[in-house]
Design an enzyme around this catalytic site. Structure first.
Site, PDB file in Angstrom:
ATOM      1  N   CYS A   1       0.844  -1.190   0.000  1.00 34.59           N
ATOM      2  CA  CYS A   1       0.000   0.000   0.000  1.00 34.59           C
ATOM      3  C   CYS A   1       0.878   1.238   0.000  1.00 34.59           C
ATOM      4  CB  CYS A   1      -0.942   0.001   1.199  1.00 34.59           C
ATOM      5  SG  CYS A   1      -2.379   1.083   0.916  1.00 34.59           S
TER       6      CYS A   1
ATOM      7  N   CYS B 106      -0.156   4.250   1.911  1.00 34.03           N
ATOM      8  CA  CYS B 106      -0.550   5.229   2.933  1.00 34.03           C
ATOM      9  C   CYS B 106       0.535   5.592   3.941  1.00 34.03           C
ATOM     10  CB  CYS B 106      -1.829   4.789   3.630  1.00 34.03           C
ATOM     11  SG  CYS B 106      -1.828   3.090   4.193  1.00 34.03           S
TER      12      CYS B 106
ATOM     13  N   CYS C   2      -4.084   5.916   0.474  1.00 36.98           N
ATOM     14  CA  CYS C   2      -3.580   4.651  -0.060  1.00 36.98           C
ATOM     15  C   CYS C   2      -3.261   4.728  -1.554  1.00 36.98           C
ATOM     16  CB  CYS C   2      -4.582   3.534   0.206  1.00 36.98           C
ATOM     17  SG  CYS C   2      -4.960   3.351   1.964  1.00 36.98           S
TER      18      CYS C   2
ATOM     19  N   LYS D   2     -12.433  -5.056   2.312  1.00 37.99           N
ATOM     20  CA  LYS D   2     -11.852  -4.230   3.366  1.00 37.99           C
ATOM     21  C   LYS D   2     -12.758  -3.028   3.580  1.00 37.99           C
ATOM     22  CE  LYS D   2      -7.779  -1.505   4.493  1.00 37.99           C
ATOM     23  NZ  LYS D   2      -6.417  -1.150   4.078  1.00 37.99           N
TER      24      LYS D   2
ATOM     25  N   ARG E 235      -3.133   2.965  12.784  1.00 37.27           N
ATOM     26  CA  ARG E 235      -2.749   4.245  12.168  1.00 37.27           C
ATOM     27  C   ARG E 235      -1.762   5.000  13.037  1.00 37.27           C
ATOM     28  NH1 ARG E 235      -8.450   6.101   9.301  1.00 37.27           N
ATOM     29  NH2 ARG E 235      -8.598   4.226   8.014  1.00 37.27           N
TER      30      ARG E 235
ATOM     31  N   ARG F 277     -11.159   7.389   4.113  1.00 40.62           N
ATOM     32  CA  ARG F 277     -10.887   6.374   3.098  1.00 40.62           C
ATOM     33  C   ARG F 277     -12.170   5.812   2.469  1.00 40.62           C
ATOM     34  NH1 ARG F 277      -5.559   6.205   4.337  1.00 40.62           N
ATOM     35  NH2 ARG F 277      -4.796   5.235   6.244  1.00 40.62           N
TER      36      ARG F 277
ATOM     37  N   GLU G 184     -16.495  -7.748  -4.741  1.00 37.08           N
ATOM     38  CA  GLU G 184     -15.055  -7.484  -4.590  1.00 37.08           C
ATOM     39  C   GLU G 184     -14.265  -8.801  -4.589  1.00 37.08           C
ATOM     40  OE1 GLU G 184     -13.356  -4.699  -4.441  1.00 37.08           O
ATOM     41  OE2 GLU G 184     -14.721  -3.094  -3.857  1.00 37.08           O
TER      42      GLU G 184
ATOM     43  N   LYS H 265     -11.920  -7.970   6.218  1.00 34.91           N
ATOM     44  CA  LYS H 265     -11.301  -7.111   7.236  1.00 34.91           C
ATOM     45  C   LYS H 265     -12.213  -5.948   7.559  1.00 34.91           C
ATOM     46  CE  LYS H 265      -7.582  -3.859   7.668  1.00 34.91           C
ATOM     47  NZ  LYS H 265      -6.625  -3.071   6.981  1.00 34.91           N
TER      48      LYS H 265
ATOM     49  N   SER I   7      -6.483  -3.932  14.602  1.00 32.54           N
ATOM     50  CA  SER I   7      -5.899  -3.316  15.800  1.00 32.54           C
ATOM     51  C   SER I   7      -6.949  -2.855  16.811  1.00 32.54           C
ATOM     52  CB  SER I   7      -4.998  -2.152  15.397  1.00 32.54           C
ATOM     53  OG  SER I   7      -5.724  -1.177  14.678  1.00 32.54           O
TER      54      SER I   7
ATOM     55  N   TYR J 199      -2.987  -9.721  16.179  1.00 35.08           N
ATOM     56  CA  TYR J 199      -1.946  -9.275  17.111  1.00 35.08           C
ATOM     57  C   TYR J 199      -1.890 -10.200  18.324  1.00 35.08           C
ATOM     58  CZ  TYR J 199      -2.396  -5.380  13.975  1.00 35.08           C
ATOM     59  OH  TYR J 199      -2.453  -4.639  12.824  1.00 35.08           O
TER      60      TYR J 199
HETATM   61  C1  PBG Z   1      -3.721   0.457   5.186  1.00 35.48           C
HETATM   62  C2  PBG Z   1      -4.039  -0.580   6.186  1.00 35.48           C
HETATM   63  C3  PBG Z   1      -4.779  -0.377   7.343  1.00 35.48           C
HETATM   64  C4  PBG Z   1      -4.773  -1.583   8.044  1.00 35.48           C
HETATM   65  C5  PBG Z   1      -4.040  -2.507   7.307  1.00 35.48           C
HETATM   66  N1  PBG Z   1      -3.599  -1.875   6.145  1.00 35.48           N
HETATM   67  C6  PBG Z   1      -5.419   0.870   7.861  1.00 35.48           C
HETATM   68  C7  PBG Z   1      -6.352   1.618   7.036  1.00 35.48           C
HETATM   69  O1  PBG Z   1      -6.869   1.146   6.019  1.00 35.48           O
HETATM   70  O2  PBG Z   1      -6.580   2.758   7.396  1.00 35.48           O
HETATM   71  C8  PBG Z   1      -5.434  -1.774   9.372  1.00 35.48           C
HETATM   72  C9  PBG Z   1      -4.970  -2.906  10.207  1.00 35.48           C
HETATM   73  C10 PBG Z   1      -5.317  -2.802  11.647  1.00 35.48           C
HETATM   74  O3  PBG Z   1      -6.051  -1.915  12.111  1.00 35.48           O
HETATM   75  O4  PBG Z   1      -4.837  -3.667  12.387  1.00 35.48           O
HETATM   76  N2  PBG Z   1      -3.730   0.113   3.871  1.00 35.48           N
HETATM   77 ZN    ZN Z   2      -3.224   2.021   2.703  1.00 38.47          ZN
END
Ligand code: PBG
Ligand code: ZN
Length: 325
Positions: free
Chosen positions: A118, A120, A128, A193, A203, A215, A231, A246, A273, A312
């Protein structure tokens, strides 16, 4: 025979015949890697998770292998000064993720290394993709994602995982990998996602909060589930080897639907997270026992239909499954 439903059954029998069992082999453990040396720094609001420089990362790995966790997902957290308009740190062959991949492969060739693809963490905008006039541009972003995946593959990544949610990203990556002799490198597509409030601690770890807007123009609306199926369908058509839903805990219905529609596709779910932090915080507040909650939630994700769980909690859960306190 599984699932012996006899109220007089002993706990031992119930353990033996349970339908769903989570294993260390189901888990992928995320790591945040940062340039430099001798760095292992805690992340605010992200209990138990650190940023590692490559030299310190390889010192941490024996501690996860000990419990049978042998798949990792790498996120690069470059220095602020490296961020630019095109996220050039993401696709540089000497960038932080390729450096970390090489270091891991040098000492632990058998570990499955998955890299997040990615922009970002590398763009000034924190988005992204490529931004022009306040808009994230889908098609203009594709070559950058492809180059990033190629740099990761060249460094030795086993699986690349595009997470930008740009349409056509799997196709663009598959083509560039094949053209360069990396047809054995797999693609794990972040297919469904969602634009979620549950990515907060991530983040903070990545310093990737968008500098403007959100986003929602490229990640999915949580009110939609049929769109998730489209998707997934599109990513499989483009050549994804594995698809992902996700977040996970709040999206068990989506995991279930993808599994039902595609019984044979390898399916990953990302326990993100915020979902992790929620359980940690609630346990600390005395709401429940942390280990019990962790096991119940991770088992639910597998029961819903996920083969692989990115979490995690990977190491803590694997340790518990292995019989260690
Ligand atoms: C960004 C990305 C994100 C996560 C994985 N890849 C954050 C977002 O899309 O803002 C989140 C993973 C997590 O919260 O553990 N491409
Ligand atoms: Zn990203």
């Amino acid at each position: 025979m599984k699932h012996l439903r006899d109220k007089r059954a002993t706990q031992k029998i119930r353990d033996k015949y349970a339908e769903t069992r989570i294993l260390a082999a189901d888990f992928v453990y995320p790591y945040f890697v940062t340039p430099g040396k001798k760095i292992k720094e805690a992340i605010k609001g992200f209990e138990g998770i650190n940023r590692f420089s490559p030299d310190m990362l390889v010192k941490d790995i024996p501690g996860i292998l000990k419990y049978g966790v042998d798949k990792v997902l790498l996120f690069g957290t470059p220095d602020e000064s490296e961020k630019d308009e095109t996220g050039s740190g993401a696709y540089s062959g000497t960038g932080i993720v390729p450096a970390a991949v090489r270091e891991i492969k040098k000492y632990f060739p058998k570990i499955t290394v998955i890299t997040d693809v990615c922009m970002c963490a590398y763009t000034k905008s924190g988005h992204c993709g490529i931004v022009r006039g306040g808009t994230v541009l889908n098609d203009e972003t594709l070559p950058y994602l492809a180059k990033t995946a190629l740099a990761h593959a060249a460094a030795g990544a086993d699986i690349v995982a595009p997470s930008a949610m740009m349409d056509g990203q799997v196709d663009a990556i598959r083509k560039i990998l094949d053209k360069n002799g990396f047809d054995n490198v797999k693609i794990l597509a972040y297919s469904a996602k969602y634009a979620s409030c549950l990515y907060g601690p991530f983040r903070e770890a990545e310093k990737s909060t968008p500098s403007f807007g959100d986003r929602k123009s490229y990640q999915m609306d949580y009110r939609n589930s049929k769109e998730a199926m489209l998707e997934v369908k599109e990513d499989i058509k483009e050549g994804a080897d594995m698809v992902m839903v996700k977040p996970a805990h709040a999206y068990l219905d989506i995991i279930r639907a993808v599994r039902a529609a595609y019984p044979k596709i390898p399916l990953a779910a990302y326990h993100v997270s915020g979902e992790y932090a929620m359980l940690k915080a609630a346990a600390r507040a005395g709401v429940f026992d942390e280990k019990a909650a962790m096991m119940e939630v991770l088992t639910a994700i597998k029961r819903a239909g996920a083969d692989t769980i990115i979490t995690y909690f990977a190491v803590e859960a694997a340790r518990l499954i292995g019989g260690k306190k």
